[in-house]
Design an enzyme around this catalytic site. Structure first.
Site, PDB file in Angstrom:
ATOM      1  N   CYS A  37    -151.751  73.788 -31.838  1.00 39.00           N
ATOM      2  CA  CYS A  37    -151.225  75.147 -31.950  1.00 39.00           C
ATOM      3  C   CYS A  37    -152.202  76.084 -32.649  1.00 39.00           C
ATOM      4  O   CYS A  37    -152.279  77.269 -32.323  1.00 39.00           O
ATOM      5  CB  CYS A  37    -149.900  75.129 -32.692  1.00 39.00           C
ATOM      6  SG  CYS A  37    -148.549  74.380 -31.754  1.00 39.00           S
ATOM      7  N   CYS A  61    -164.997  75.446 -12.842  1.00 38.86           N
ATOM      8  CA  CYS A  61    -164.929  76.294 -14.041  1.00 38.86           C
ATOM      9  C   CYS A  61    -166.155  77.205 -13.999  1.00 38.86           C
ATOM     10  O   CYS A  61    -166.667  77.516 -12.933  1.00 38.86           O
ATOM     11  CB  CYS A  61    -164.872  75.450 -15.311  1.00 38.86           C
ATOM     12  SG  CYS A  61    -166.348  74.455 -15.623  1.00 38.86           S
TER      13      CYS A  61
END
Length: 372
Positions: free
Chosen positions: A195, A328
């Site tokens: 997080c 990517c």
């Protein structure tokens, strides 16, 4: 179930008052409330997910709650870890959570383990409880919980959060699928953000943790339909929820049998990809860059974009029955995703890394594609 002496003769007047809204529910009633009071739940992690889960479990009258966490409360936790308060900053999370639960419901037993769940203590601790709620933020602990619960025959409620999205599932329930049936092997470190790195909407763990508590209560009471063999996903930006089904993998390898050696990543150059596509090849084109990068430029024909760090949690979005080309910016992140897909059971002959990514595409196929 763990038996508690004070409920063996029925509910006291205090308990009847406290749990009155449960008692009028036909699916709960006095028998169900006594069952809750005799039950025990271990919550691994007193953070964003564990906070709402254990508070609602305590309020519901789960008779014995264990909390294991070796961290301390920091001010940055308070945005989402609602069991703690400003005055708790600097305290043990496990102890802070225990104090809050005891205030909420002094009639239950709460045990705080000020340590990290690890290979040395997992079996002895988990064995004391009827089921486990996963409130962790790392893959290694989830695999440990899954393996130990499978060994001990304990159900556990999985929860995960990432920015605005969450997931919940109930594993190892009555012989049902376990974590490794959904995610066969851990992702490499570069695909495993927490997080602090990715950010999270403060209310999201409240939603997911409350669903986990709901699942735990349903399992204990034996009511409703648990998320057994199902993965619930929620996107709080759209409030769209979905339920994806999955099954046990026949002959699934154990953790000790799963290795990373011998995995050969197949690459394809942008020119080779274009030539094969012009010849009728309908490979699934997966972009694993960020949303901001997608806003700069995107390759024509892209079927799906998932930020590379979110792939482990959104792996069910990626088809496993077709050829896949992953790209990517320059090929590094896409190579990591290809390796993870191969470790997770995708066919080594059907997953390709787009060599050089967007930059080589610009150099060799279409110079109008922006290099950044």
């Amino acid at each position: 179930m763990s038996h508690r002496a004070y409920v063996t003769e029925g509910l006291s007047d205090i308990e009847r008052s406290r749990y009155a809204r449960h008692l009028v529910l036909p699916q709960v009633g006095e028998a169900g409330q006594i069952l809750l009071l005799k039950s025990s739940v271990l919550v691994v992690g007193a953070g964003g997910l564990g906070s709402p889960a254990m508070m609602y479990l305590a309020a519901a009258g789960i008779g014995k709650i264990g909390i294991i966490d070796n961290d301390i409360v920091e001010s940055s936790n308070l945005q989402r870890q609602i069991i703690h308060s400003t005055s708790s900053v600097g305290e043990s999370k496990a102890v802070s959570a225990k104090n809050r639960l005891t205030e909420l419901n002094p009639h239950i037993e709460v045990t705080a383990y000020e340590s990290r769940l690890n290979a040395e203590n997992a079996v002895s601790i988990i064995d004391k409880y009827d089921l486990v709620i996963d409130g962790t933020d790392n893959f290694s602990t989830r695999y440990l919980i899954g393996d130990v619960c499978e060994k001990l025959g304990k159900p556990w409620i999985f929860g995960s959060i990432h920015r605005f999205e969450g997931q919940v599932s109930t594993f190892n329930l009555e012989g049902g699928p376990n974590y490794r049936d959904l995610f066969p092997s851990p992702p490499p470190p570069e695909l495993a953000p927490n997080c602090a790195e990715a950010g999270v909407l403060g209310v999201l763990p409240g939603i997911v943790g409350t669903i986990q508590a709901t699942e735990a209560i349903k399992v204990i009471l034996g009511v409703g339909e648990a998320l057994r063999g199902k993965l619930l996903t929620i996107d709080t930006l759209t409030m769209i929820t979905r339920v994806l089904s999955f099954a046990s993998i026949p002959g699934r390898q154990r953790a000790s049998e799963i290795g990373k050696e011998g995995i050969s990543v197949k690459s394809i150059t942008p020119m080779e990809f274009v030539e094969r596509r012009n010849g009728g090849w309908s490979a699934f084109l997966l972009d694993v860059r960020s949303e901001k990068e997608e806003g700069i430029v995107s390759l024509e024909g892209t079927d799906l974009r998932i930020t590379h760090t979110a792939v482990p949690e959104m792996i069910n979005e990626i088809p496993n029955d077709t050829d896949i080309v992953v790209y990517c910016r320059t090929g590094g992140r896409s190579g990591a995703v290809v390796r993870y897909l191969l470790q997770s059971g995708w066919d080594v002959n059907r997953v390709f890394n787009l060599e050089g990514g967007v930059h080589l595409w610009s150099d060799s196929v279409d110079s109008s594609v922006i290099k950044y």
